[in-house]
Scaffold this motif. Structure first.
Motif, PDB file in Angstrom:
ATOM      1  N   HIS A   1       8.894  16.573  -0.442  1.00 13.45           N
ATOM      2  CA  HIS A   1       7.601  17.246  -0.563  1.00 13.45           C
ATOM      3  C   HIS A   1       6.426  16.280  -0.402  1.00 13.45           C
ATOM      4  O   HIS A   1       5.282  16.686  -0.549  1.00 13.45           O
ATOM      5  CB  HIS A   1       7.490  17.971  -1.908  1.00 13.45           C
ATOM      6  N   GLY A   2       6.724  15.000  -0.155  1.00 14.96           N
ATOM      7  CA  GLY A   2       5.656  14.040   0.119  1.00 14.96           C
ATOM      8  C   GLY A   2       5.404  13.000  -0.943  1.00 14.96           C
ATOM      9  O   GLY A   2       4.481  12.194  -0.813  1.00 14.96           O
ATOM     10  N   GLN A   3       6.202  12.972  -1.993  1.00 13.18           N
ATOM     11  CA  GLN A   3       5.993  11.963  -3.029  1.00 13.18           C
ATOM     12  C   GLN A   3       6.704  10.674  -2.607  1.00 13.18           C
ATOM     13  O   GLN A   3       7.760  10.302  -3.101  1.00 13.18           O
ATOM     14  CB  GLN A   3       6.478  12.430  -4.400  1.00 13.18           C
ATOM     15  N   LYS A   4       6.061  10.007  -1.662  1.00 14.63           N
ATOM     16  CA  LYS A   4       6.532   8.727  -1.146  1.00 14.63           C
ATOM     17  C   LYS A   4       5.330   7.999  -0.567  1.00 14.63           C
ATOM     18  O   LYS A   4       4.385   8.633  -0.077  1.00 14.63           O
ATOM     19  CB  LYS A   4       7.633   8.913  -0.101  1.00 14.63           C
ATOM     20  N   VAL A   5       5.367   6.681  -0.660  1.00 21.86           N
ATOM     21  CA  VAL A   5       4.228   5.900  -0.185  1.00 21.86           C
ATOM     22  C   VAL A   5       4.711   4.605   0.471  1.00 21.86           C
ATOM     23  O   VAL A   5       5.641   3.967  -0.011  1.00 21.86           O
ATOM     24  CB  VAL A   5       3.215   5.607  -1.329  1.00 21.86           C
ATOM     25  N   ASP A   6       4.071   4.277   1.577  1.00 22.20           N
ATOM     26  CA  ASP A   6       4.338   3.049   2.332  1.00 22.20           C
ATOM     27  C   ASP A   6       3.138   2.131   2.107  1.00 22.20           C
ATOM     28  O   ASP A   6       2.027   2.438   2.534  1.00 22.20           O
ATOM     29  CB  ASP A   6       4.486   3.407   3.825  1.00 22.20           C
ATOM     30  N   ILE A   7       3.358   1.036   1.418  1.00 26.20           N
ATOM     31  CA  ILE A   7       2.301   0.057   1.174  1.00 26.20           C
ATOM     32  C   ILE A   7       2.416  -1.005   2.263  1.00 26.20           C
ATOM     33  O   ILE A   7       3.398  -1.745   2.316  1.00 26.20           O
ATOM     34  CB  ILE A   7       2.446  -0.592  -0.232  1.00 26.20           C
ATOM     35  N   ARG A   8       1.412  -1.064   3.133  1.00 26.32           N
ATOM     36  CA  ARG A   8       1.430  -2.018   4.248  1.00 26.32           C
ATOM     37  C   ARG A   8       0.502  -3.178   3.919  1.00 26.32           C
ATOM     38  O   ARG A   8      -0.680  -2.983   3.694  1.00 26.32           O
ATOM     39  CB  ARG A   8       0.964  -1.353   5.535  1.00 26.32           C
ATOM     40  N   VAL A   9       1.056  -4.374   3.942  1.00 27.08           N
ATOM     41  CA  VAL A   9       0.293  -5.576   3.619  1.00 27.08           C
ATOM     42  C   VAL A   9       0.314  -6.492   4.840  1.00 27.08           C
ATOM     43  O   VAL A   9       1.363  -7.035   5.193  1.00 27.08           O
ATOM     44  CB  VAL A   9       0.902  -6.306   2.400  1.00 27.08           C
ATOM     45  N   PRO A  10      -0.839  -6.643   5.496  1.00 25.69           N
ATOM     46  CA  PRO A  10      -0.861  -7.489   6.691  1.00 25.69           C
ATOM     47  C   PRO A  10      -0.693  -8.959   6.339  1.00 25.69           C
ATOM     48  O   PRO A  10      -1.054  -9.388   5.244  1.00 25.69           O
ATOM     49  CB  PRO A  10      -2.253  -7.226   7.288  1.00 25.69           C
ATOM     50  N   GLY A  11      -0.136  -9.689   7.286  1.00 29.20           N
ATOM     51  CA  GLY A  11      -0.003 -11.135   7.106  1.00 29.20           C
ATOM     52  C   GLY A  11      -1.338 -11.802   7.344  1.00 29.20           C
ATOM     53  O   GLY A  11      -2.320 -11.153   7.726  1.00 29.20           O
ATOM     54  N   PRO A  12      -1.400 -13.100   7.141  1.00 31.44           N
ATOM     55  CA  PRO A  12      -2.652 -13.808   7.392  1.00 31.44           C
ATOM     56  C   PRO A  12      -3.027 -13.701   8.855  1.00 31.44           C
ATOM     57  O   PRO A  12      -2.157 -13.698   9.720  1.00 31.44           O
ATOM     58  CB  PRO A  12      -2.350 -15.247   6.988  1.00 31.44           C
ATOM     59  N   LYS A  13      -4.315 -13.607   9.094  1.00 31.26           N
ATOM     60  CA  LYS A  13      -4.774 -13.512  10.489  1.00 31.26           C
ATOM     61  C   LYS A  13      -4.479 -14.814  11.191  1.00 31.26           C
ATOM     62  O   LYS A  13      -4.729 -15.886  10.672  1.00 31.26           O
ATOM     63  CB  LYS A  13      -6.266 -13.210  10.536  1.00 31.26           C
ATOM     64  N   LYS A  14      -3.934 -14.681  12.382  1.00 30.54           N
ATOM     65  CA  LYS A  14      -3.623 -15.856  13.179  1.00 30.54           C
ATOM     66  C   LYS A  14      -4.859 -16.225  13.968  1.00 30.54           C
ATOM     67  O   LYS A  14      -5.407 -15.408  14.690  1.00 30.54           O
ATOM     68  CB  LYS A  14      -2.458 -15.572  14.129  1.00 30.54           C
ATOM     69  N   SER A  15      -5.282 -17.462  13.812  1.00 27.35           N
ATOM     70  CA  SER A  15      -6.447 -17.896  14.570  1.00 27.35           C
ATOM     71  C   SER A  15      -5.975 -18.479  15.885  1.00 27.35           C
ATOM     72  O   SER A  15      -4.923 -19.093  15.975  1.00 27.35           O
ATOM     73  CB  SER A  15      -7.250 -18.932  13.779  1.00 27.35           C
ATOM     74  N   SER A  16      -6.777 -18.269  16.898  1.00 27.41           N
ATOM     75  CA  SER A  16      -6.447 -18.813  18.215  1.00 27.41           C
ATOM     76  C   SER A  16      -6.657 -20.311  18.188  1.00 27.41           C
ATOM     77  O   SER A  16      -7.646 -20.785  17.641  1.00 27.41           O
ATOM     78  CB  SER A  16      -7.357 -18.215  19.289  1.00 27.41           C
TER      79      SER A  16
END
Length: 170
Positions: free
Chosen positions: A94-109
């Motif tokens: 019924h939708g009681q689920k959650v995806d926690i997305r945590v980005p990694g550190p930004k890669k600098s050029s």
């Protein structure tokens, strides 16, 4: 210390009302060090941390942990996806689920290396390289590249480039 996020904000972690946890998590900017707080009625809900595959299937049989205290805090210690579901009845379906997305550190050029400044050339002749190395990695009997021939090629390439720079300075 990071931010503290209460899953579902004022609604909390519940199946009542079919809260949109996907939209809730998408509106957040999670970072390493943040805390994710699940507040729920322990008589009717729980929190189960699962794999991505089990998240999609609403399958809690194999999990990283099941929490049923009514107040669970997950501290984000690294970048990645963290998947949580309720294993009670059909709450997950019924939708009681959650995806926690945590980005990694930004890669600098990487900054481009400065080009060597041209030296004044006293002659009008163009400077051309003596030879251009051609890669010819040898293969071992098992079909894999021979690491020593790659190192030799790298050294020859480096030496040729050094020679070009030295000749251009003369």
């Amino acid at each position: 210390m990071g931010e503290v996020y209460k899953v579902g904000d004022s609604a909390g972690w519940t199946d009542a009302g079919h809260y949109d946890y996907k939209s809730w998590s998408a509106s957040k900017n999670f970072r390493v060090g943040d805390s994710i707080v699940f507040v729920y009625n322990k008589q009717f809900n729980n929190v189960v941390r699962v794999t991505h595959k089990n998240f999609n299937a609403c399958n809690a049989t194999t999990s990283y942990g099941t929490y049923n205290t009514g107040n669970y805090t997950f501290v984000i210690r690294k970048a990645g996806h963290f998947y949580f579901i309720s294993s009670i009845s059909e709450h997950c379906q019924h939708g009681q689920k959650v995806d926690i997305r945590v980005p990694g550190p930004k890669k600098s050029s990487p900054s481009p290396s400065p080009s060597p400044s041209p030296s004044p050339n006293t002659t009008s002749e163009p400077i051309t390289p003596l030879s251009t190395p051609t890669p010819s990695p040898s293969l071992a009997a098992d079909g894999k590249k021979n690491g020593s021939s790659e190192m030799l090629f790298s050294f020859k390439l480096w030496f040729s480039m050094l020679l070009i720079v030295v000749v251009s300075m003369v």
